[in-house]
Design a protein around this motif. Structure first.
Motif: not given
Length: 390
Positions: A297-313
């Motif tokens: 019926d439906e298909v989704y992509n899945m995301q997982y949390e990495t150990t990296e952080l953004r520093n451009d915020m």
């Protein structure tokens, strides 16, 4: 014997009333010789007289309105129609103002055909006979002429369908033809709760009078499906049945197409979709051939949390958005709906080639790594090959 005049009648009436008042007031110690007592007596008598006149006036007004006017005057002066329902081109059922009883009326002839009718119901397939109620009984009229075809002799009666109509007489459920002849008499009884009887594609649903279980009879009154199903209905020409929470399907010729072992069945647009108890689903054509072997019926992509952080915020952004970096998992999550409101949706894993990695046996899936997935309700961890690793 001397006649009593109007004046003498009221003199005697009020004299008796006055003596009654004197007797009542005498109980409280008032005497005729006492001037104060005389005033009180007169005031009391006047009040009682006024009250009696008012009461008499109200009674006479209510009698005149409810009996004299409604029964003898209004029927001859007020003949308005509140609502009309067409039975055919010129025969109408009219609901009348100020009346509990209605009528069947010929608009061409301007003639009342049947008086004191409670209601009239026309068959869905526009059969020539319509069922009507009068004086607590049921009968049938010809909707093109407005004439009684079958008198009101039944306790209950239902519309004609495919040339037959169900009626209740002397506690029995019978089926009659257009002449009123009984054509099915098999000792059936009416189920007390919301009974409905109509033939559809040659069959009629009958309920067990004790437990309400449903079955089907043919036009001869023989059972083609015993009354053992919790739910039964005609679905696009097929007969769909439900028993103990499982669903099955019969063809229009009463051949078993899908046994009563499925969680749900949907029939629509030349497609039959079957939802199985293992949470998979397939689609078939009306001949029972597989069209879609595995329904998703439906298909989704899945995301997982990495150990990296953004520093451009910017500092202000961190109040609303975290600075974690997420990756896209190797597998996608697909969903197969449960099929009914009380069945949950289930999920499985697909690889990037569109092949199933796991069957839809999980209530939820969450990516915890590029190739690792936390699957509920058991809380197992599965890799992108579908193998349980923890």
């Amino acid at each position: 014997m001397r006649k009593v005049t109007f004046k003498e009648y009221f003199s005697i009436l009020f004299g008796g009333l006055w003596q009654g008042i004197l007797w009542v007031l005498g109980l409280f110690g008032y005497k005729d010789e006492n001037p104060f007592g005389k005033v009180v007596k007169r005031i009391f008598a006047s009040c009682v007289t006024v009250l009696m006149l008012l009461f008499t006036g109200c009674v006479l007004f209510a009698f005149a309105k409810q009996v004299v006017y409604n029964e003898f005057i209004r029927p001859h002066t007020n003949n308005r129609v509140w609502e009309e329902k067409y039975i055919s081109n010129h025969i109408v059922f009219q609901e009348m103002y100020y009346s509990d009883k209605n009528r069947v009326f010929d608009k061409n002839e301007q003639k009342v055909l049947l008086e004191d009718v409670d209601w009239v119901v026309v068959s869905d397939d526009k059969d020539s006979l319509a069922v009507y109620a009068r004086n607590g009984k049921r009968g049938y009229i010809n909707r093109f002429t407005g004439k009684v075809a079958i008198p009101e002799i039944y306790t209950r009666a239902w519309i004609f369908s495919e040339g037959l109509a169900a009626v209740e007489k002397d506690g029995e459920l019978l089926f009659i033809d257009h002449s009123g002849k009984v054509v099915i008499d098999k000792d059936f009884q009416v189920y007390f709760h919301d009974p409905k009887y109509a033939f559809k594609n040659g069959y009629c649903m009958i309920k067990n009078p004790v437990d309400g279980k449903m079955g089907l009879i043919d036009r001869a009154g023989n059972w083609v499906l015993n009354a053992e199903y919790d739910y039964l209905f005609n679905n696009e020409g097929f007969w769909q049945v439900e028993k103990d929470g499982y669903v099955g399907l019969y063809t229009s010729k009463m051949d078993l197409m899908f046994p009563v072992e499925n969680s749900a069945i949907f029939v629509d647009d030349s497609i039959i979709e079957v939802r199985y108890t293992n949470h998979t689903a397939k689609r078939y054509d009306y001949n029972g051939n597989v069209v879609v072997d595995f329904v998703i019926d439906e298909v989704y992509n899945m995301q997982y949390e990495t150990t990296e952080l953004r520093n451009d915020m910017e500092p202000s952004d961190s109040e609303f958005v975290d600075n974690k970096i997420y990756g896209i998992a190797n597998c996608q999550q697909y969903m197969v709906r449960g099929g009914t409101y009380n069945n949950s949706d289930y999920y499985g894993l697909l690889n990037r080639d569109g092949k199933t990695v796991t069957p839809p046996i999980y209530t939820s899936i969450k990516a915890i790594g590029k190739d690792l997935y936390l699957c509920q309700p058991d809380g197992v961890i599965v890799n992108d090959k579908g193998k349980i690793v923890h």
